[in-house]
Structure formats: C-alpha cells, structure tokens
Design a protein around this motif. Sequence first.
Motif, PDB file in Angstrom:
ATOM      1  N   CYS A   1     -11.538  13.705 -22.701  1.00 30.93           N
ATOM      2  CA  CYS A   1     -12.079  13.900 -21.387  1.00 30.93           C
ATOM      3  C   CYS A   1     -12.417  15.387 -21.400  1.00 30.93           C
ATOM      4  O   CYS A   1     -13.636  15.736 -21.118  1.00 30.93           O
ATOM      5  CB  CYS A   1     -11.304  13.474 -20.438  1.00 30.93           C
ATOM      6  SG  CYS A   1     -11.354  11.762 -20.164  1.00 30.93           S
ATOM      7  N   VAL A   2     -11.552  16.290 -21.790  1.00 33.96           N
ATOM      8  CA  VAL A   2     -11.959  17.738 -22.048  1.00 33.96           C
ATOM      9  C   VAL A   2     -12.987  17.879 -22.917  1.00 33.96           C
ATOM     10  O   VAL A   2     -13.766  18.740 -22.655  1.00 33.96           O
ATOM     11  CB  VAL A   2     -10.386  18.635 -22.258  1.00 33.96           C
ATOM     12  CG1 VAL A   2     -10.956  20.011 -22.601  1.00 33.96           C
ATOM     13  CG2 VAL A   2      -9.543  18.388 -21.239  1.00 33.96           C
ATOM     14  N   VAL A   3     -13.012  17.175 -24.014  1.00 34.65           N
ATOM     15  CA  VAL A   3     -14.010  17.685 -24.825  1.00 34.65           C
ATOM     16  C   VAL A   3     -15.301  16.989 -24.525  1.00 34.65           C
ATOM     17  O   VAL A   3     -16.550  17.771 -24.453  1.00 34.65           O
ATOM     18  CB  VAL A   3     -13.879  16.738 -26.418  1.00 34.65           C
ATOM     19  CG1 VAL A   3     -14.988  16.632 -27.187  1.00 34.65           C
ATOM     20  CG2 VAL A   3     -12.622  17.422 -27.009  1.00 34.65           C
ATOM     21  N   ILE A   4     -15.386  16.009 -23.607  1.00 34.88           N
ATOM     22  CA  ILE A   4     -16.714  15.541 -23.135  1.00 34.88           C
ATOM     23  C   ILE A   4     -17.128  16.467 -22.004  1.00 34.88           C
ATOM     24  O   ILE A   4     -18.246  16.965 -21.945  1.00 34.88           O
ATOM     25  CB  ILE A   4     -16.389  14.061 -22.638  1.00 34.88           C
ATOM     26  CG1 ILE A   4     -16.319  13.102 -23.714  1.00 34.88           C
ATOM     27  CG2 ILE A   4     -17.539  13.621 -21.567  1.00 34.88           C
ATOM     28  CD1 ILE A   4     -16.101  11.626 -23.356  1.00 34.88           C
ATOM     29  N   CYS A   5     -16.257  17.008 -21.360  1.00 37.20           N
ATOM     30  CA  CYS A   5     -16.439  18.184 -20.540  1.00 37.20           C
ATOM     31  C   CYS A   5     -17.097  19.330 -21.024  1.00 37.20           C
ATOM     32  O   CYS A   5     -17.909  19.950 -20.428  1.00 37.20           O
ATOM     33  CB  CYS A   5     -15.338  18.437 -19.573  1.00 37.20           C
ATOM     34  SG  CYS A   5     -14.575  16.892 -18.354  1.00 37.20           S
TER      35      CYS A   5
END
Length: 91
Positions: free
Chosen positions: A30-34
């Motif tokens: 999720c952090v990489v997608i953000c």
Amino acid sequence: MKKSDLREVFRNLALASQFGISFISPLLLCVVICWWLTSRAGFGGWIYIPGFFFGLGGSFSVAYKLYLTVTGQLEKEKKEKKHIISFNKHH
C-alpha cells in the motif's frame, strides 16, 4: 536434542518468519502504491494516510487468518492425541 524437538523448532521458526512476511507485505504494498500515486499520478501527500490504514487492515486480516490456521492445527493435533489408547493408560 531429539529429532522431534528439532522438527518443532524449525516448524515454529517457519511460522514466525511466515507471520512476519505476511504481516508486513500488505503495508509495504500500500505504501508503494501511494508513492506511485504521488509521483506519477499527481496525488498529494494526503494519500499516504488512507493507504497506511488500508495496509494495516490487510496486515491484521492476514495475521488473523494465520492465527486461525495455527490454532486449528493445534486443536486437530489434540484430538488425534486423545484417540490414541495405550495399554498403560486406563480411561
């Protein structure tokens, strides 16, 4: 050290490492997608807040499923041990 003890140590080590990887993977994803959304799509930094909470939700979901699997296996092992009747035990 008995062979069964060594097997139990390796089993617990595998479960601990699986838990760690399963727990951190959704959050990192999720952090990489953000990060991708902020750098490529032009979203603001606010997108990290819901992404972080969605990642935590996924992590806790995976951890809960792993917990249910492990406790189910332990209960199954207990039931199998109860059905073993030896001549030295008087029930």
